[in-house]
Design a protein around this motif. Structure first.
Motif, mmCIF file in Angstrom:
data_model
loop_
_atom_site.group_PDB
_atom_site.id
_atom_site.type_symbol
_atom_site.label_atom_id
_atom_site.label_comp_id
_atom_site.label_asym_id
_atom_site.label_seq_id
_atom_site.Cartn_x
_atom_site.Cartn_y
_atom_site.Cartn_z
ATOM 1 N N PHE A 1 0.847 -1.191 0.000
ATOM 2 C CA PHE A 1 0.000 0.000 0.000
ATOM 3 C C PHE A 1 0.882 1.240 0.000
ATOM 4 O O PHE A 1 1.856 1.308 0.742
ATOM 5 N N GLU A 2 0.506 2.205 -0.838
ATOM 6 C CA GLU A 2 1.190 3.494 -0.859
ATOM 7 C C GLU A 2 0.159 4.607 -0.792
ATOM 8 O O GLU A 2 -0.836 4.575 -1.509
ATOM 9 N N LEU A 3 0.426 5.578 0.075
ATOM 10 C CA LEU A 3 -0.376 6.793 0.184
ATOM 11 C C LEU A 3 0.530 7.948 -0.190
ATOM 12 O O LEU A 3 1.534 8.197 0.476
ATOM 13 N N VAL A 4 0.169 8.629 -1.272
ATOM 14 C CA VAL A 4 1.009 9.684 -1.827
ATOM 15 C C VAL A 4 0.208 10.973 -1.903
ATOM 16 O O VAL A 4 -0.930 10.983 -2.366
ATOM 17 N N SER A 5 0.820 12.063 -1.434
ATOM 18 C CA SER A 5 0.234 13.388 -1.610
ATOM 19 C C SER A 5 1.209 14.185 -2.464
ATOM 20 O O SER A 5 2.350 13.761 -2.664
ATOM 21 N N PRO A 6 0.798 15.346 -2.985
ATOM 22 C CA PRO A 6 1.737 16.143 -3.782
ATOM 23 C C PRO A 6 2.999 16.528 -3.008
ATOM 24 O O PRO A 6 4.054 16.699 -3.599
ATOM 25 N N GLU A 7 2.874 16.630 -1.694
ATOM 26 C CA GLU A 7 4.012 17.038 -0.877
ATOM 27 C C GLU A 7 5.001 15.919 -0.597
ATOM 28 O O GLU A 7 6.201 16.144 -0.506
ATOM 29 N N THR B 1 -2.600 1.889 -4.510
ATOM 30 C CA THR B 1 -1.967 3.198 -4.436
ATOM 31 C C THR B 1 -3.058 4.247 -4.333
ATOM 32 O O THR B 1 -3.973 4.266 -5.148
ATOM 33 N N LEU B 2 -2.962 5.085 -3.318
ATOM 34 C CA LEU B 2 -3.914 6.169 -3.147
ATOM 35 C C LEU B 2 -3.163 7.469 -3.406
ATOM 36 O O LEU B 2 -2.208 7.784 -2.709
ATOM 37 N N LEU B 3 -3.599 8.183 -4.439
ATOM 38 C CA LEU B 3 -3.027 9.482 -4.790
ATOM 39 C C LEU B 3 -3.969 10.551 -4.244
ATOM 40 O O LEU B 3 -5.032 10.796 -4.807
ATOM 41 N N ALA B 4 -3.585 11.144 -3.131
ATOM 42 C CA ALA B 4 -4.443 12.106 -2.443
ATOM 43 C C ALA B 4 -4.133 13.529 -2.888
ATOM 44 O O ALA B 4 -2.981 13.873 -3.122
ATOM 45 N N GLU B 5 -5.177 14.346 -3.006
ATOM 46 C CA GLU B 5 -4.981 15.770 -3.284
ATOM 47 C C GLU B 5 -4.216 16.412 -2.136
ATOM 48 O O GLU B 5 -3.389 17.290 -2.335
#
Length: 135
Positions: A7-13, A78-82
């Motif tokens: 699992f990956e949680l990714v934000s722009p930062e 993979t969750l690409l969060a705002e």
């Protein structure tokens, strides 16, 4: 013990999580969903809410997300969060600012579709505020 998956949680930062987990609970726009290993392939939009990560070892971790997309495959998710932040680090002033901005967007809405979208987002934010912040 449940089978593990990546699992990956990714934000722009930054990359907030990249680990093997047993399950993840995601606030999808069509409803909350639990992802486990060998899940059917799904792509879903994410509404503002809390993601609960259940790692293989250790206790569950919770993250506040403000929209995004989840790409779910049998081998991982993979969750690409705002925008995303650990619940323990949530700032009450940030939630209040986002709610005020959503109210302004609602007041500025020019057509029915824009108004409906702004109302939904404002409702999601106020629900989130009530769920994670003490009174």
């Amino acid at each position: 013990m449940a089978e593990a998956f990546k699992f990956e949680l990714v934000s722009p930062e930054r990359l907030l999580v990249s680990e093997d987990v047993e399950s993840v609970v995601i606030p999808g726009t069509e409803g909350e969903m639990t992802v486990m290993a060998n899940h059917a392939p799904v792509m879903s939009t994410i509404k503002p809410g809390v993601v609960t990560v259940n790692p293989v070892s250790g206790s569950p971790e919770r993250y506040v997300v403000f929209g995004g997309f989840a790409d779910i495959l049998p081998s991982g998710c993979t969750l690409l969060a705002e925008s995303a932040v650990p619940v323990k680090d949530i700032d009450k002033a940030d939630i209040a600012r986002r709610i005020q901005e959503a109210r302004e967007d609602l007041a500025d809405a020019k057509d029915h579709a824009s108004r409906t979208k702004a109302e939904e987002f404002l409702q999601q934010l106020t629900t989130l505020e009530g769920a994670i912040l003490p009174a």
